[in-house]
Design an enzyme around this catalytic site. Sequence first.
Site, PDB file in Angstrom:
ATOM      1  N   PHE A   8      23.020  24.985  34.959  1.00  0.00           N
ATOM      2  CA  PHE A   8      23.082  27.093  33.572  1.00  0.00           C
ATOM      3  C   PHE A   8      21.679  26.993  33.302  1.00  0.00           C
ATOM      4  O   PHE A   8      20.818  27.057  32.093  1.00  0.00           O
ATOM      5  CB  PHE A   8      23.556  25.284  32.454  1.00  0.00           C
ATOM      6  CG  PHE A   8      24.282  26.371  31.860  1.00  0.00           C
ATOM      7  CD1 PHE A   8      25.685  27.213  32.007  1.00  0.00           C
ATOM      8  CD2 PHE A   8      23.696  26.723  29.806  1.00  0.00           C
ATOM      9  CE1 PHE A   8      25.992  28.139  30.886  1.00  0.00           C
ATOM     10  CE2 PHE A   8      24.117  27.624  29.456  1.00  0.00           C
ATOM     11  CZ  PHE A   8      25.339  28.494  29.599  1.00  0.00           C
ATOM     12  N   VAL A  11      20.605  31.884  36.486  1.00  0.00           N
ATOM     13  CA  VAL A  11      21.786  31.951  37.564  1.00  0.00           C
ATOM     14  C   VAL A  11      23.393  31.855  36.296  1.00  0.00           C
ATOM     15  O   VAL A  11      24.648  32.246  36.415  1.00  0.00           O
ATOM     16  CB  VAL A  11      22.040  31.559  38.964  1.00  0.00           C
ATOM     17  CG1 VAL A  11      23.405  32.071  39.949  1.00  0.00           C
ATOM     18  CG2 VAL A  11      21.144  32.779  39.557  1.00  0.00           C
ATOM     19  N   GLY A 130      20.839  38.898  46.309  1.00  0.00           N
ATOM     20  CA  GLY A 130      20.843  38.518  45.119  1.00  0.00           C
ATOM     21  C   GLY A 130      21.819  40.208  44.919  1.00  0.00           C
ATOM     22  O   GLY A 130      23.425  39.723  44.576  1.00  0.00           O
ATOM     23  N   GLY A 183       7.624  36.609  35.128  1.00  0.00           N
ATOM     24  CA  GLY A 183       8.184  36.298  35.788  1.00  0.00           C
ATOM     25  C   GLY A 183       8.989  36.647  36.782  1.00  0.00           C
ATOM     26  O   GLY A 183      10.473  36.016  37.747  1.00  0.00           O
ATOM     27  N   LYS A 201      16.941  33.669  54.238  1.00  0.00           N
ATOM     28  CA  LYS A 201      17.942  34.688  54.085  1.00  0.00           C
ATOM     29  C   LYS A 201      17.821  35.178  56.112  1.00  0.00           C
ATOM     30  O   LYS A 201      18.976  35.816  56.218  1.00  0.00           O
ATOM     31  CB  LYS A 201      17.636  35.668  52.979  1.00  0.00           C
ATOM     32  CG  LYS A 201      18.059  35.420  51.946  1.00  0.00           C
ATOM     33  CD  LYS A 201      16.864  36.617  50.750  1.00  0.00           C
ATOM     34  CE  LYS A 201      16.437  35.652  48.878  1.00  0.00           C
ATOM     35  NZ  LYS A 201      15.644  36.490  48.322  1.00  0.00           N
ATOM     36  N   GLY A 299      17.844  38.548  39.543  1.00  0.00           N
ATOM     37  CA  GLY A 299      17.872  38.761  38.416  1.00  0.00           C
ATOM     38  C   GLY A 299      18.999  38.218  38.149  1.00  0.00           C
ATOM     39  O   GLY A 299      20.131  37.824  38.331  1.00  0.00           O
TER      40      GLY A 299
HETATM   41  N1  LIG Z   1      17.047  33.635  39.537  1.00  0.00           N
HETATM   42  C1  LIG Z   1      17.633  35.033  40.796  1.00  0.00           C
HETATM   43  O1  LIG Z   1      17.830  35.530  39.666  1.00  0.00           O
HETATM   44  C2  LIG Z   1      17.831  34.027  41.507  1.00  0.00           C
HETATM   45  C3  LIG Z   1      18.855  34.978  42.879  1.00  0.00           C
HETATM   46  C4  LIG Z   1      19.458  35.175  44.180  1.00  0.00           C
HETATM   47  C5  LIG Z   1      19.726  33.587  44.021  1.00  0.00           C
HETATM   48  N2  LIG Z   1      19.204  32.623  43.497  1.00  0.00           N
HETATM   49  C6  LIG Z   1      19.283  31.469  43.402  1.00  0.00           C
HETATM   50  O2  LIG Z   1      20.421  30.699  42.214  1.00  0.00           O
HETATM   51  C7  LIG Z   1      19.886  29.199  42.292  1.00  0.00           C
HETATM   52  C8  LIG Z   1      20.055  28.744  41.064  1.00  0.00           C
HETATM   53  O3  LIG Z   1      18.360  29.598  40.254  1.00  0.00           O
HETATM   54  P1  LIG Z   1      18.181  30.228  38.658  1.00  0.00           P
HETATM   55  O4  LIG Z   1      17.155  30.755  39.078  1.00  0.00           O
HETATM   56  O5  LIG Z   1      18.986  29.767  38.448  1.00  0.00           O
HETATM   57  O6  LIG Z   1      17.260  28.227  38.690  1.00  0.00           O
HETATM   58  P2  LIG Z   1      17.069  28.317  36.865  1.00  0.00           P
HETATM   59  O7  LIG Z   1      16.773  28.918  36.540  1.00  0.00           O
HETATM   60  O8  LIG Z   1      16.040  26.561  37.784  1.00  0.00           O
HETATM   61  O9  LIG Z   1      18.385  26.924  37.017  1.00  0.00           O
HETATM   62  C9  LIG Z   1      18.807  26.220  38.227  1.00  0.00           C
HETATM   63  C10 LIG Z   1      19.788  24.932  36.898  1.00  0.00           C
HETATM   64  O10 LIG Z   1      19.688  23.184  37.852  1.00  0.00           O
HETATM   65  C11 LIG Z   1      20.124  22.719  36.845  1.00  0.00           C
HETATM   66  N3  LIG Z   1      19.639  21.922  37.768  1.00  0.00           N
HETATM   67  C12 LIG Z   1      18.109  21.033  38.761  1.00  0.00           C
HETATM   68  N4  LIG Z   1      18.429  19.642  39.264  1.00  0.00           N
HETATM   69  C13 LIG Z   1      19.550  19.511  38.841  1.00  0.00           C
HETATM   70  C14 LIG Z   1      20.065  17.913  39.160  1.00  0.00           C
HETATM   71  N5  LIG Z   1      19.628  17.542  39.741  1.00  0.00           N
HETATM   72  N6  LIG Z   1      21.271  17.802  38.791  1.00  0.00           N
HETATM   73  C15 LIG Z   1      22.215  18.774  38.236  1.00  0.00           C
HETATM   74  N7  LIG Z   1      21.547  20.027  37.800  1.00  0.00           N
HETATM   75  C16 LIG Z   1      20.422  20.237  37.904  1.00  0.00           C
HETATM   76  C17 LIG Z   1      19.201  23.242  35.427  1.00  0.00           C
HETATM   77  O11 LIG Z   1      18.800  21.966  34.785  1.00  0.00           O
HETATM   78  P3  LIG Z   1      18.343  21.602  33.118  1.00  0.00           P
HETATM   79  O12 LIG Z   1      18.894  23.722  33.100  1.00  0.00           O
HETATM   80  O13 LIG Z   1      17.966  21.356  32.578  1.00  0.00           O
HETATM   81  O14 LIG Z   1      17.012  22.196  33.415  1.00  0.00           O
HETATM   82  C18 LIG Z   1      18.957  24.257  35.782  1.00  0.00           C
HETATM   83  O15 LIG Z   1      20.235  24.907  34.736  1.00  0.00           O
HETATM   84  C19 LIG Z   1      18.859  28.559  43.249  1.00  0.00           C
HETATM   85  O16 LIG Z   1      19.888  28.276  44.654  1.00  0.00           O
HETATM   86  C20 LIG Z   1      17.819  30.136  43.634  1.00  0.00           C
HETATM   87  O17 LIG Z   1      17.939  30.564  45.121  1.00  0.00           O
HETATM   88  C21 LIG Z   1      18.313  32.824  41.937  1.00  0.00           C
END
Ligand SMILES: NC(=O)c1ccc[n+]([C@@H]2O[C@H](COP(=O)([O-])OP(=O)(O)OC[C@H]3O[C@@H](n4cnc5c(N)ncnc54)[C@H](OP(=O)(O)O)[C@@H]3O)[C@@H](O)[C@H]2O)c1
Length: 410
Positions: A8, A11, A130, A183, A201, A299
Site C-alpha cells: 500500500f 502504486v 508504467g 522524487g 523491462k 507515477g
Molecule cells: N512507483 C511507481 O511509479 C511505479 C511504476 C511502475 C511500477 N512500479 C512497481 O510497483 C511496485 C511497488 O512500487 P511502489 O512505488 O508502490 O513502492 P512503495 O511505495 O515502496 O510501496 C511498497 C509497499 O509494499 C509494502 N511492503 C514492502 N515490503 C513488504 C513486506 N515484506 N511485507 C508486506 N508489505 C511490504 C510497503 O509497506 P509499508 O507501507 O508498510 O512500508 C508498501 O506499502 C514495485 O515493484 C515497483 O517497481 C512502481
Amino acid sequence: MKIGLLGFGTVGRGVVERIQMTNQQLTNTLSQQINIEAVLIKNHQKHQAEKQTLFVTNDWQVFSQKCDYDVVFEAIGGLEPAYEYTRFFLEKGIPVVSANKKLVAEKGSELEEIAESRNIFYSYEAAVAGGIPIINLLEGSLSTTPISKITGILNGTTNYILTEVKEKGVTVEEALSQAQLLGYAESDPKDDIEGYDAWYKIRILAKLCFGSWLNPNKVERKGLNDVQQWHIELGQKLGLTLKLVAEAAYLGDGEAKAEVAPAFISNDHPFTYVNGVTNAILIEGPTIGQLCLQGPGAGKEATANSMVEDLLFQSNYEGKRSKSSGVQSEVANSFNHYFIFVANEDLQEGILEVEKDDNQICAQYSHPEGEVYVVKGQDITSPFPVIKIIGDWDPAQVKVETESAILFSL
Ligand SMILES: NC(=O)c1ccc[n+]([C@@H]2O[C@H](COP(=O)([O-])OP(=O)(O)OC[C@H]3O[C@@H](n4cnc5c(N)ncnc54)[C@H](OP(=O)(O)O)[C@@H]3O)[C@@H](O)[C@H]2O)c1
C-alpha cells in the site's frame, strides 16, 4: 470480485483510488462489484488512517488465510517476499496482477508456468513503462503480428537526467540530485543509473515479442556510469541527443539479442523529443512498419490505471497470450556508426586501440577534453567509452556548429 492487495505504497494506494473513482464503470464491465478485501503492508504504524476504511494487516498469515480472493494485486516490489507470496496465490489457483518488473524478469518464466498449469493469469502490464499499455498491446492487438525489433526509453529517471543535462547544461550528478529532490529517483539510484531497471523491462518485452525468455547473461547492460559531460557536449554539437536506450531484436532461428546502453539519437528519430520522465517504445515489423508509443513510465495514477485495466483485459481475454516467434531483423547484418571517446591523457593508447580491430574510422572530432573517433561496424567494443548512434546519421552530412570546439573531421 474480491481483491487482495499486496503493498500500500505509491502504486497500492493508486489502485485503491482508481477502483474507487471508477467503481460504477468497473461494476458494469465486470458485472460484479469490486471489493478490496484485505491489504498487506509491512509497517503497521504508517497505516493508521487507512484502517478506518480498509482491512489492513502486516501479518502474512492473516492476509493469506483469508484466501477467498478472486484476484491478488502485487505492489510490494523486489524479489522477496513478493516471489513467495505471488507463488503462493498462483499455486492456489488465484490470478495475480503485478507491477513488479524485477520479479517478472527474474521469475516470470516459472510463475507463468504455474499460472498456465492452473489455467489462470499472471499479468504484468504495469511492470514495463508504467502507463503505456504495451504488454496487452503485444498480447492482444499485436498477438500474431511478426515483430523484428523493439526499442525503448524505459527508464524515466535517466531520461529526466539526460534531458536536464541537454536543456539546462547541468552535469549528470547535478541532474541526479534534482531528480532525487523531486522524487523521480530513489535515494539509492543504482537500479536506474546502472541500467538495471531498463534491463528488467527489455527482457520482459523481448519475451513478449519473440516468444521465449532470453538468457539474462547474454543481455548486455550499460548505464550512465561511463558517460562524461564532454561526450554529451560533443554529441550535441553534432546534432545528436543522448538517451539510455533498451533494444531487443530477433536474429532468426529462435535467437534474439537485447541490450541496454546509452545511445546517441539522430534528430529524425521519434525518440529525440521524448523528454523528462516520459517513456517511449518503438515496435518494428514487416506488417506494421514502425509503431511508436509514448507516455508516462511511472507515477501513482498511470501505474494503477495499467493494473486495473490489466485485470479487465485478462478477465475478458480468452486467446492464447504469448507470441510464438519474431521475424528476422536486419540488425544481424546492419552496420551502425559508433563513437569511441578517448580522453586526452589516453590518446596514444587510444588511437592504437581504435585502429587495432580494422575498424573503419570515418570521422574524427576534437574536443578540449579528448577525441572522438567515428567508426562504422557491427557490435563495436572497446576499453574506451563507446556510444552507438540510432537513426539516420552520416558524418558526411554533419554541419559542425562550433569550429573552435571541433577541429576537423576526416
Ligand atoms: N512507483 C511507481 O511509479 C511505479 C511504476 C511502475 C511500477 N512500479 C512497481 O510497483 C511496485 C511497488 O512500487 P511502489 O512505488 O508502490 O513502492 P512503495 O511505495 O515502496 O510501496 C511498497 C509497499 O509494499 C509494502 N511492503 C514492502 N515490503 C513488504 C513486506 N515484506 N511485507 C508486506 N508489505 C511490504 C510497503 O509497506 P509499508 O507501507 O508498510 O512500508 C508498501 O506499502 C514495485 O515493484 C515497483 O517497481 C512502481
